[in-house]
Design an enzyme around this catalytic site. Structure first.
Site, PDB file in Angstrom:
ATOM      1  N   ASN A   1       0.856  -1.184   0.000  1.00 27.42           N
ATOM      2  CA  ASN A   1       0.000   0.000   0.000  1.00 27.42           C
ATOM      3  C   ASN A   1       0.893   1.236   0.000  1.00 27.42           C
ATOM      4  O   ASN A   1       1.581   1.509   0.977  1.00 27.42           O
ATOM      5  CB  ASN A   1      -0.903  -0.022   1.240  1.00 27.42           C
ATOM      6  CG  ASN A   1      -1.817   1.178   1.319  1.00 27.42           C
ATOM      7  OD1 ASN A   1      -1.929   1.966   0.375  1.00 27.42           O
ATOM      8  ND2 ASN A   1      -2.497   1.326   2.441  1.00 27.42           N
TER       9      ASN A   1
ATOM     10  N   LYS B   1      -0.035   4.265  -0.044  1.00 30.50           N
ATOM     11  CA  LYS B   1      -0.690   5.336   0.721  1.00 30.50           C
ATOM     12  C   LYS B   1      -0.610   6.665  -0.045  1.00 30.50           C
ATOM     13  O   LYS B   1      -0.694   6.686  -1.259  1.00 30.50           O
ATOM     14  CB  LYS B   1      -0.112   5.419   2.126  1.00 30.50           C
ATOM     15  CG  LYS B   1      -0.238   4.096   2.887  1.00 30.50           C
ATOM     16  CD  LYS B   1       0.102   4.230   4.344  1.00 30.50           C
ATOM     17  CE  LYS B   1      -0.107   2.888   5.051  1.00 30.50           C
ATOM     18  NZ  LYS B   1       0.125   3.006   6.509  1.00 30.50           N
TER      19      LYS B   1
ATOM     20  N   HIS C   1      -9.312   0.232   5.670  1.00 30.40           N
ATOM     21  CA  HIS C   1      -8.004   0.486   6.281  1.00 30.40           C
ATOM     22  C   HIS C   1      -8.186   1.324   7.542  1.00 30.40           C
ATOM     23  O   HIS C   1      -9.036   2.205   7.609  1.00 30.40           O
ATOM     24  CB  HIS C   1      -7.082   1.204   5.296  1.00 30.40           C
ATOM     25  CG  HIS C   1      -5.655   1.220   5.720  1.00 30.40           C
ATOM     26  ND1 HIS C   1      -5.164   2.089   6.669  1.00 30.40           N
ATOM     27  CD2 HIS C   1      -4.597   0.442   5.340  1.00 30.40           C
ATOM     28  CE1 HIS C   1      -3.879   1.857   6.849  1.00 30.40           C
ATOM     29  NE2 HIS C   1      -3.509   0.865   6.062  1.00 30.40           N
TER      30      HIS C   1
ATOM     31  N   GLU D   1      -4.439  -6.179  10.327  1.00 26.99           N
ATOM     32  CA  GLU D   1      -3.482  -5.105  10.521  1.00 26.99           C
ATOM     33  C   GLU D   1      -3.711  -4.456  11.889  1.00 26.99           C
ATOM     34  O   GLU D   1      -4.531  -3.539  12.008  1.00 26.99           O
ATOM     35  CB  GLU D   1      -3.618  -4.064   9.417  1.00 26.99           C
ATOM     36  CG  GLU D   1      -3.387  -4.626   8.029  1.00 26.99           C
ATOM     37  CD  GLU D   1      -3.285  -3.532   6.979  1.00 26.99           C
ATOM     38  OE1 GLU D   1      -2.313  -3.571   6.216  1.00 26.99           O
ATOM     39  OE2 GLU D   1      -4.152  -2.648   6.934  1.00 26.99           O
TER      40      GLU D   1
END
Length: 271
Positions: A44, A46, A140, A216
């Protein structure tokens, strides 16, 4: 669900339920591939990158080797998706970092197609489908905490994305406070239930092949702290058992579960 630099990490092609050798510069061990028999590794990116840095990163990725039966998914910022897709080798797949859904929409079909486009700044699953972007990351922790996306919204997003043919990486995880108070599984099960409420036993579910669960722990994202392999395995096992009891045994066996949080080339082999 790894972010950061790549290391000397090679995964041999697995068979479901059978341990296979994994080698790195640092150690040797055996890994059992549960789920559909394919490992999955993700990055990821981001809110990072420039045209030049994306070009350099893609060049580095293309130069690497990937064993058979390993899926590698990268998630650039929206502005760089086209650049990445146009330059990456087909062995890599691209994910969007989010997809919008109309939160207040009540839809008994669980498709959640909105008749309005009045959502400034958002990107819809229909757009991702149109551009043939195969994956999307949903739920997320940064979006949950910073943008107040609750479990219900994440569940609707997953259903909407699956209806439009997108494969989904669903992120779940607990805060440090929740872990220390013994609420890790309570929090994660509530997050999973919101997804199951929307896609279970419907034509767009496809849990095993199209929905990946990324555990996560929030306390290990961007903090430098890393969950131990035992901590990760305990949660992964609990998630798989929850799927067996609350969705189906078939889904439990087929669904891939990842770990994410301060993963790098030094600790990925052990994890």
């Amino acid at each position: 669900f790894f972010t950061g630099k790549t290391g000397g990490f090679r995964v041999s092609a697995p068979k479901p339920g059978r341990p296979v050798p994994v080698t790195s510069r640092h150690s040797k061990l055996h890994v059992t591939a549960q789920g559909n028999g394919r490992f999955i590794v993700g990055g990821n990116w981001k809110c990072n990158g420039t045209k030049a840095s994306v070009e350099a990163l893609v060049k580095g990725l293309n130069a690497g080797d990937i064993a058979d039966k390993v899926d590698v998914v990268v998630a650039p910022p929206f502005l760089y998706i086209d650049q990445a897709m146009g330059a990456l080798h087909p062995k890599f797949k691209v994910a969007a970092q989010n997809a919008w859904v109309e939160y207040t929409l009540d839809d008994p079909t669980h498709h959640y197609d909105s008749e309005s486009g009045a959502f400034t700044g958002e990107v819809s699953a229909e757009m991702l489908e149109d551009l043939q972007i195969p994956w999307v990351i949903l739920g997320h922790s940064e979006r949950r905490s910073l943008l107040n996306e609750d479990n219900k919204m994440v569940g609707k997003k997953v259903a909407h994305a699956r209806f439009h043919g997108l494969s989904v990486i669903v992120c779940v995880g607990e805060t440090l406070e929740e872990r220390e108070s013994g609420k890790t599984l309570e929090v994660i099960f509530a997050q999973l239930q919101a997804v199951a409420d929307e896609i279970d036993d419907r034509e767009h579910s496809s849990w095993g092949s199209q929905v990946v669960i990324a555990y996560e722990p929030i306390w290990a994202i961007g903090t430098g702290k890393v969950a131990t392999p035992d901590q990760v395995q305990d949660v992964h096992a609990a998630i798989r058992e929850w799927l067996k009891l609350n969705v189906s045994e078939e889904v439990s066996k087929a669904t891939r579960i990842q770990y994410g949080g301060a993963g790098n080339e030094k600790n990925c082999a052990e994890l």
